[in-house]
Enzyme design. Structure first.
Site, PDB file in Angstrom:
ATOM      1  N   GLU A 205      -0.347  -5.947 -14.164  1.00 43.33           N
ATOM      2  CA  GLU A 205      -0.898  -7.354 -13.841  1.00 43.33           C
ATOM      3  C   GLU A 205      -2.077  -7.767 -14.771  1.00 43.33           C
ATOM      4  O   GLU A 205      -3.190  -7.892 -14.289  1.00 43.33           O
ATOM      5  CB  GLU A 205      -1.219  -7.433 -12.488  1.00 43.33           C
ATOM      6  N   GLU A 325       6.721  -3.651  -8.668  1.00 46.23           N
ATOM      7  CA  GLU A 325       6.427  -3.649  -7.270  1.00 46.23           C
ATOM      8  C   GLU A 325       6.994  -4.811  -6.783  1.00 46.23           C
ATOM      9  O   GLU A 325       7.006  -5.906  -7.202  1.00 46.23           O
ATOM     10  CB  GLU A 325       4.703  -4.137  -7.439  1.00 46.23           C
TER      11      GLU A 325
HETATM   12  O1  AHR Z   1       0.597  -2.741  -4.850  1.00 48.56           O
HETATM   13  C1  AHR Z   1      -0.850  -3.338  -4.265  1.00 48.56           C
HETATM   14  C2  AHR Z   1      -1.261  -4.168  -5.495  1.00 48.56           C
HETATM   15  O2  AHR Z   1      -0.539  -5.197  -5.509  1.00 48.56           O
HETATM   16  C3  AHR Z   1      -1.407  -3.522  -6.865  1.00 48.56           C
HETATM   17  O3  AHR Z   1      -2.355  -2.787  -6.970  1.00 48.56           O
HETATM   18  C4  AHR Z   1      -1.218  -4.626  -7.610  1.00 48.56           C
HETATM   19  O4  AHR Z   1      -0.728  -4.306  -8.892  1.00 48.56           O
HETATM   20  C5  AHR Z   1      -0.612  -5.748  -6.994  1.00 48.56           C
HETATM   21  O5  AHR Z   1      -1.363  -6.781  -6.955  1.00 48.56           O
END
Ligand code: AHR
Length: 516
Positions: A205, A325
């Protein structure tokens, strides 16, 4: 009495004809009749096992207190790893596990987590609450966990606060066989054999917690960092570039514009896609639930769109699209977070059904994806397991993954009608020789579905099915009642080219059939 509507079904017809599908409401005990057809010869690509991947971050009680209880814990453990979690995850089969973050990755310095545990530095976890970690869980412990559960390790490297040298040294430490100072240090720390790590994320990110960069700034970093990342040892590394949040076209276009003409393109490019909830996990209304379910349509569209954007720069399709994610992210309850760690939430049946909707999207888009990692494995967001003291509970999302398992490695095949509306029956189907798997998600909380599924050009020799369901959208497995929601065998009948089954309201059902 409920109104009765009937629409016709024409096997082998066009998608348009299927808009005339049967739906006879109130036919029996609130069940709707529906028909679908699967086409074994219409391939949608291989369902890579990695589409069922996982993610574990140093966040809340995912690692410390969750997966890792420590070498001297009274909680039963294997070399510090919670024994029950290891058993459950091994049984589930975890193809790949991403670590150590998330946001944490870009503040993690791998040298903090090697060597004598009591000499490791204590560091403040700046992203997730400012608590200190003793680094007792580091590279060796993570690889040990992966081996215990049979997962391929995926390391997310630090770009935001790290350096090209730090990342290249981590790779050398892990993958160089022997004879360099770093590989010899690994051997002294207990692993003469290289770890052979294949998957390397180049930051996380970067548009946010990884460094608040613009896409072209990140692209510069990506090129700089990867210049110093060769192949150490016998495993060709698979480099993963940070993609957008959801379907941000600008990030993708600018990143790949900056990569134009470069000999080595990323092997993987990952977007993150969370399905946000409007309420705390156990206080959803039907409207909250439907609004979350609807987000899976956007996930579908985002995959298609992002794949198209990448293809414009990569016509040979060498860059694999990933969603490293994803999952449900509901409204946090501060008291629960204080007690159990940041981003802790319960996982009711509604979340399990949502997770199954996501897995079905991935199966149907198999040709466009190489890896997807649910966030996260234990005690954080859409978790597989929840822990308290020595207790460890499997959530409905764990079971959604379990029910998806028969699809791994099979060829995804087309089903009609097209599965576009996540508020209607969702289907994914896959085949390998004579073995057919179907996952059917009924997102409706008060309507069962009497389903007739025909298999084009085949006869069905036998069929068995398991279903996960509960009539209360907020019902969950608790520490007091850990098996309130578990998959149950349900009858499925094979006859000629058809399978018939009744899907309970709010359910995830997998049929495994043998074709004649
Ligand atoms: O999964 C929780 C958080 O969500 C992670 O650390 C980040 O990559 C995303 O914003």
């Amino acid at each position: 009495m409920s109104p009765i509507t009937r629409r016709g079904f024409v096997a082998g017809g066009s998608a348009a004809l299927f808009s005339a599908i049967t739906a006879r409401k109130g036919f029996s005990a609130g069940a709707t009749e529906q028909k679908i057809q699967v086409s074994p010869n219409d391939s949608l690509g291989t369902i890579h096992p990695e589409l069922h991947g996982h993610f574990a971050e140093h966040l809340g009680s995912c690692i410390y207190g969750g997966l890792w209880v420590g070498l001297h814990s009274p909680i039963p453990n294997i070399r510090g790893h919670r024994k029950l979690a290891v058993e459950y995850l091994k049984a589930l089969g975890v193809p790949v596990l991403r670590w150590p973050g998330g946001c944490f990755a870009d503040d993690y310095h791998w040298r903090d987590g090697i060597g004598e545990p009591d000499k490791r530095p204590k560091r403040v976890n700046i992203h997730w609450g400012g608590y200190t970690e003793d680094n007792s869980f580091g590279t060796h412990e993570f690889v040990d966990l992966c081996r215990l559960i049979g997962a391929q390790p995926y390391f997310a490297g630090n770009v935001g606060s790290g350096s090209p040298r730090e990342l290249r040294d981590w790779m050398e430490y892990c993958n160089y066989p022997s004879g360099s100072s770093l590989s010899d240090e690994r051997a002294r720390n207990g692993s003469p054999e290289p770890f052979r790590i294949k998957y390397w994320g180049v930051g996380n990110e970067l548009w946010g917690c990884g460094g608040n960069m613009t896409p072209s700034e990140y692209c510069d970093y990506y090129r700089q960092f990867t210049t110093f990342l060769p192949r150490f040892g016998d495993i060709p590394p698979f480099f993963i570039a940070c993609g957008p949040s959801k379907d941000n076209a600008d990030w993708t276009n600018q990143f790949f514009a900056g990569m134009k003409g470069r000999r080595r393109q990323p092997d993987g490019y990952t977007m993150h896609f969370y399905s946000n909830g409007r309420a705390p996990a156990t206080r959803f209304t039907i409207e909250d639930m439907n609004s979350q379910f609807a987000s899976f349509r956007q996930l579908d569209t985002a995959i298609l769109h992002q794949r198209g954007l990448i293809d414009a720069f990569d016509p040979q399709g060498k860059v694999g699209l990933m969603v490293d994610e994803w999952g449900v992210w509901d409204r946090m309850v501060p008291e629960e977070e204080r007690q159990r760690g940041r981003l802790w939430q319960q996982i009711p049946i509604r979340a399990g059904v949502a997770t199954a909707l996501g897995l079905n999207v991935f199966h149907r888009n198999a040709s466009k994806l190489v890896m997807c990692n649910i966030a996260q494995m234990v005690n954080v967001l859409d978790s597989m397991l929840l822990t308290e003291g020595d207790k460890c509970v499997r959530t409905p999302s764990y079971y959604a993954f379990e029910l998806a398992k028969p699809h791994r490695g099979k060829t995804s095949i087309k089903t009609e009608p097209a599965q576009e509306d996540p508020l209607e029956l969702s289907v994914s189907a896959s085949i390998d020789g004579n073995s057919l798997a179907l996952t059917l998600v009924n997102p409706k909380h008060e309507e069962g579905i009497k389903l007739q599924c025909s298999v084009a050009g085949k006869t069905v020799a036998s069929a068995k099915a398991r279903s996960l369901y509960h009539s209360d959208i907020n019902a969950c497995n608790t520490f007091e009642s850990p098996d309130a929601i578990v998959p149950k065998n349900v009858p499925a009948t094979a006859h000629g080219a058809e399978i018939t089954i009744e899907l309970p309201p709010l359910s995830v059902t997998t049929i495994e059939a043998t074709l004649g």
